[in-house]
Scaffold this active site. Structure first.
Site, PDB file in Angstrom:
ATOM      1  N   ARG A 158      16.073 -17.555 -60.078  1.00 20.78           N
ATOM      2  CA  ARG A 158      16.577 -16.658 -61.266  1.00 20.78           C
ATOM      3  C   ARG A 158      17.664 -17.332 -62.254  1.00 20.78           C
ATOM      4  NH1 ARG A 158      13.554 -13.144 -59.010  1.00 20.78           N
ATOM      5  NH2 ARG A 158      14.066 -12.275 -57.173  1.00 20.78           N
ATOM      6  N   ASN A 176       8.997 -16.271 -63.441  1.00 17.64           N
ATOM      7  CA  ASN A 176       9.549 -14.999 -63.994  1.00 17.64           C
ATOM      8  C   ASN A 176      11.256 -15.041 -63.974  1.00 17.64           C
ATOM      9  OD1 ASN A 176       9.605 -14.998 -61.103  1.00 17.64           O
ATOM     10  ND2 ASN A 176       9.593 -13.186 -61.064  1.00 17.64           N
ATOM     11  N   HIS A 180      -0.398 -14.591 -58.158  1.00 16.91           N
ATOM     12  CA  HIS A 180       0.038 -13.205 -57.403  1.00 16.91           C
ATOM     13  C   HIS A 180      -1.153 -12.508 -57.486  1.00 16.91           C
ATOM     14  CE1 HIS A 180       3.410 -10.433 -56.178  1.00 16.91           C
ATOM     15  NE2 HIS A 180       2.060  -9.552 -56.286  1.00 16.91           N
ATOM     16  N   ASP A 230       8.574 -17.746 -50.874  1.00 19.44           N
ATOM     17  CA  ASP A 230       8.774 -16.613 -51.822  1.00 19.44           C
ATOM     18  C   ASP A 230      10.109 -16.298 -51.582  1.00 19.44           C
ATOM     19  OD1 ASP A 230       8.264 -14.963 -53.939  1.00 19.44           O
ATOM     20  OD2 ASP A 230       6.945 -13.594 -52.628  1.00 19.44           O
TER      21      ASP A 230
HETATM   22  O1  DOR Z   1       8.936  -9.462 -53.516  1.00 22.87           O
HETATM   23  C1  DOR Z   1       8.355 -10.109 -54.666  1.00 22.87           C
HETATM   24  N1  DOR Z   1       9.672 -10.544 -55.401  1.00 22.87           N
HETATM   25  N2  DOR Z   1       7.449 -10.627 -55.063  1.00 22.87           N
HETATM   26  C2  DOR Z   1       7.165 -11.202 -56.177  1.00 22.87           C
HETATM   27  O2  DOR Z   1       6.111 -11.133 -56.536  1.00 22.87           O
HETATM   28  C3  DOR Z   1       8.549 -11.369 -57.173  1.00 22.87           C
HETATM   29  C4  DOR Z   1       9.569 -11.461 -56.282  1.00 22.87           C
HETATM   30  C5  DOR Z   1      10.854 -11.626 -56.938  1.00 22.87           C
HETATM   31  O3  DOR Z   1      10.677 -12.276 -58.164  1.00 22.87           O
HETATM   32  O4  DOR Z   1      11.741 -10.992 -56.823  1.00 22.87           O
HETATM   33 ZN    ZN Z   2       7.255 -14.834 -55.803  1.00 25.94          ZN
END
Ligand code: DOR
Ligand code: ZN
Length: 456
Positions: A80, A111, A195, A309
């Site tokens: 993040r 992301n 993904h 993840d």
């Molecule tokens: O559970 C998830 N959280 N899957 C994802 O693909 C993105 C991730 C997130 O960035 O919070």
């Molecule tokens: Zn992810």
């Protein structure tokens, strides 16, 4: 003991150049198919230069009955950074958890806010990681139809493609756009993590109230059709499918020679109607029957990579009504400890875990690490299998302050060496901002389907 600059005796030579050892670590490891006592000689740069029964020429640190294991590589974290004020992670906090959880390299997803889809944004993210990272970091760039992939490929460590909307991802390519994008990524020769969920198979008409509902909204079928579309892509693509939740899809990917990962939450947790949004993840937790089949495939060594993840969200966000709560859970500090506890319990062979957590992820991104082997980075853990800890959020270092694995058993590394420098001692962080940003150093290989020995 950290490497000394005063080592005098030469212990090995390579390419005509003599290499002095700066540190010798002595302990037990898994080598050549069995548990052995070994000594590992590390040079000043933090590279493994000698492996033997009895080495000389540098200060020696004997870890006794404990195991010396390679640090793990996590191909999938969301730190993040950069992000919003309300985001509960950054490179400093994320890499601290990684160091304590036994990970020497983490690959951070694009992301973030803003999304990493231009060279300027990639540079800005590098600047944020530099000086903050406590372990090594590889940065993904977003593979989107509008991104200039060639420019990104010269700086990024790998690409990430989202085929379905998820946290901070709204737009996804389909059909001919997807085919063109895959061909463009293949031409860059950089690895691509995907993904893989097909939103055309989602059941948006269901109003989810709990994890079993979420599993109905985003069913396994959606994963299957997305994987089918990917496998029709160009053969030169260095494909890796993120968070596979189903053993039959895993079998298909294996037969096609593609790399893929499973997460600790899909391996260890299944949908339960009494659970709330802290157990909401994308793709969803599946039925207990499917989870068990995935776990059994993992234990047989049929799942090439383990990845966390790690996707933290604050407790406040997770307390929103289930349909509005974000998906994702933290796991970067607990992934390896949870699985080491399964090894200790006799449920999982150690070499299978080491192949999935250390060796194959590093190979996929072309990094010389993840095995106790000459020329490899001396990123090493000291693990005492006799010391178990009950996982509790209050003892972890995730700023989000919660874990889905509260009360589970974990075996945390007692020491962690990054390039031969000790960064964790007695389970506490003692290092500095020694993490660097890495890119593939050799042509990344496809994941070998069978577990490989961890040392040569
Ligand atoms: O559970 C998830 N959280 N899957 C994802 O693909 C993105 C991730 C997130 O960035 O919070
Ligand atoms: Zn992810």
């Amino acid at each position: 003991m950290t490497p000394s600059r005063h080592a005098t005796r030469r212990s090995s030579s390579e390419g005509g150049r003599s290499r002095e050892l700066a540190l010798i670590l002595a302990g037990r490891t898994w080598l050549g198919g069995k548990i052995r006592s070994i000594e590992i000689g590390i040079d000043e740069e933090g590279t493994i230069r000698a492996i033997g029964r009895s080495l000389r020429g540098a200060p020696r640190h004997d870890v006794g009955e404990s195991f010396l294991l390679p640090s793990a590589t996590d191909l999938h974290v969301h730190f993040r950074d950069p992000g919003r004020e309300s985001d509960v992670e950054d490179f400093a906090t994320g890499t601290l958890q990684a160091a304590l959880g036994g990970l020497g390299l983490v690959a951070d997803m694009p992301n973030t806010r803003p999304r990493v889809d231009t060279l300027d944004r990639l540079r800005a993210k590098e600047a944020r990681a530099q000086g903050r990272a406590l372990v090594d970091v590889l940065l993904y760039a977003a593979a989107t139809p509008r991104a200039s992939l060639d420019a990104l490929a010269r700086r990024a460590g790998a690409f990430k493609l989202y085929l379905s909307p998820t946290t901070d991802v709204d737009e996804v390519p389909t059909g001919a756009d997807l085919d063109r994008l895959l061909a463009r990524v293949a031409a860059t020769n950089l690895p691509l993590s995907v993904h893989a969920e097909d939103p055309a198979r989602f059941h948006q008409e269901i109003e989810p109230a709990n994890p079993p509902d979420w599993n109905r909204v985003r069913p396994v079928d959606a994963e299957r059709t997305a994987v089918d579309a990917l496998l029709r892509g160009p053969s030169g693509l260095r494909l890796h499918v993120a968070h596979v939740t189903d053993a039959t899809i895993a079998g298909r990917l294996r037969n096609e020679g593609a790399s893929f990962e499973a997460t600790p939450h899909h391996l260890l947790l299944s949908e339960r109607s009494g659970d709330g949004a802290k157990f909401k993840v994308n793709p969803p937790l599946r039925s207990e029957r499917r989870r068990r089949a995935l776990w059994e495939a993992f234990v047989r060594g049929e799942i090439p990579c383990l990845a966390s993840d790690h996707a933290p969200h604050s407790s406040e966000e997770k307390q929103r009504p289930f349909p509005l709560a974000p998906s994702g859970m933290p796991n970067v500090e607990t992934m390896l400890p949870l699985l080491l506890a399964r090894v200790r319990a006799g449920d999982l062979p150690l070499p299978i875990l080491l192949a999935a957590a250390c060796d194959r992820p590093a190979r996929w991104i072309g990094q010389p690490r993840g095995r106790i082997a000459l020329g490899h980075r001396a990123d090493l853990l000291v693990v005492d299998f006799r010391v178990r800890r009950t996982i509790a959020a209050r003892n972890l270092h995730a700023p989000c302050g919660w874990t889905a694995f509260e009360g589970w058993e974990g075996i945390f590394p007692r020491e962690h060496y990054l390039r031969g420098r000790r960064i964790v001692e007695g389970g506490e962080f003692v290092g500095g901002h020694g993490g660097i940003i890495v890119r593939p150093e050799f042509a990344p290989t496809r994941a070998p389907p069978q577990p490989r020995p961890i040392a040569e």
